[in-house]
Scaffold this active site. Structure first.
Site, short mmCIF file in Angstrom:
data_model
loop_
_atom_site.label_atom_id
_atom_site.label_comp_id
_atom_site.label_asym_id
_atom_site.label_seq_id
_atom_site.Cartn_x
_atom_site.Cartn_y
_atom_site.Cartn_z
N ASP A 167 133.04 -45.10 68.26
CA ASP A 167 133.10 -44.57 69.63
C ASP A 167 131.69 -44.23 70.16
O ASP A 167 131.36 -43.06 70.37
CB ASP A 167 134.01 -43.35 69.69
CG ASP A 167 134.30 -42.91 71.13
OD1 ASP A 167 134.03 -43.70 72.04
OD2 ASP A 167 134.78 -41.78 71.32
N GLU A 168 130.90 -45.26 70.36
CA GLU A 168 129.58 -45.12 70.98
C GLU A 168 129.52 -46.00 72.23
O GLU A 168 130.25 -46.97 72.35
CB GLU A 168 128.48 -45.56 70.02
CG GLU A 168 128.39 -44.75 68.75
CD GLU A 168 127.28 -45.27 67.85
OE1 GLU A 168 126.16 -44.76 67.96
OE2 GLU A 168 127.55 -46.19 67.05
#
Length: 307
Positions: A167-168
């Site tokens: 989750d970047e």
């Protein structure tokens, strides 16, 4: 304060010019996962290798064996990376492959099956693409389930062994998307695990999704097979309720983390009873010296490189 070496200047995450979102659901299977050859027995932690396929071949993962016994050094190979994009017309998240990821998938027979035949699992990493779509901001359970089906359909279509969540770079809020909410990732992981009960689901322990693992009495921690530290060259136990056997507090960038640090982190992995050791950015050079630095501590053996 450590900065994730995952600034990984990623063409994968920035390739917005060639959006060819995946239309799944009715696609036919292009190749089932290969039946792995019996792997030589290896005692010790599971070793993971991320490969930046914009620049390097997945086949590099299969070129390292232990000098003592001939077992594979790496047990899990991660294709880095597909993206979660946002379709502004349908206002929905969609799975996207840049041309390099698509090439690996389309050539699964030569890029993925050879690893699986050696007993190496091959999973697909998925991360944000600056468009506002992420794992933590699905507006409904149905939206999360729809994206989960795109993921599981991809695993089935290309004969993969699982999905890795990173989750970047979502840039939550872009294109009018919502901010992270409490339910989104729980719905997504629950749906994905239901779709593929026997496949790998792993967590790169970073971003809003990684801290939103419980909602409405459901905790999805146990639905993950692995979770790992995202900061290379450091030791950080992932904040997820999994047994030590499924966690990698150690994280190294091959060629970027010193051999002494890689060895120290491997030694600590064994001494503290953790079951996973994470590496990133395996390239096409002979990295046997870097790899041996940690295999000596994990497995009591140097690593051998076969071009």
């Amino acid at each position: 304060m450590f900065t994730p070496v995952r600034s990984r200047i990623r063409t994968a995450a920035l390739a917005l010019s060639a959006i060819t979102a995946l239309a799944l659901g009715t696609t036919a299977t292009t190749g089932a996962a290969a039946v792995p050859a019996p792997a030589l027995a290896k005692q010790g932690p599971t070793s993971v290798a991320y490969v930046e396929v914009n620049n390097n071949s997945m086949l590099n993962v299969g070129k390292y064996t232990l000098a003592n016994g001939g077992s594979n050094v790496f047990d899990v190979a991660v294709i880095f990376a597909a993206n979660i994009n946002y379709n502004t017309s349908t206002k929905a998240a969609t799975l996207y492959f840049n041309e390099n990821v698509q090439r690996v998938l389309d050539n699964a027979a030569t890029q993925i099956r050879p690893l699986q035949q050696k007993g190496i699992k091959v999973v697909l990493s998925v991360l944000g693409n600056h468009q506002g779509a992420g794992f933590a901001n699905f507006p409904s359970q149905q939206a999360a389930s729809t994206f989960a089906k795109q993921l599981s359909d991809t695993v089935a279509k290309y004969g993969l062994d699982g999905i890795d969540f990173d989750d970047e770079y979502a840039d939550y809020g872009n294109n009018g998307t919502g901010q992270p909410n409490a339910s989104s990732f729980v719905y997504l992981v629950s749906a994905l695990r239901a779709n593929m009960p026997d496949k790998i689901i792993s967590l790169y322990n970073i971003g809003p999704a990684a801290s939103r693992l419980s909602y409405g009495g459901v905790d999805v921690s146990s639905k993950f097979d692995y979770a790992w530290n995202p900061y290379y060259g450091t030791w950080q136990v992932p904040g997820i309720a999994l047994p030590k056997s499924k966690l990698s507090p150690a994280a190294v960038q091959i060629g970027g983390t010193s051999q002494s640090t890689a060895a120290s982190l491997a030694r600590r992995t064994v001494s503290e009873g953790y079951g996973v050791y994470l590496t990133y950015n395996l390239d096409g050079a002979d990295r046997s010296a870097d790899v041996s630095a940690f295999t000596r501590e994990l497995y009591g053996s140097d690593a051998h490189y076969t071009p």
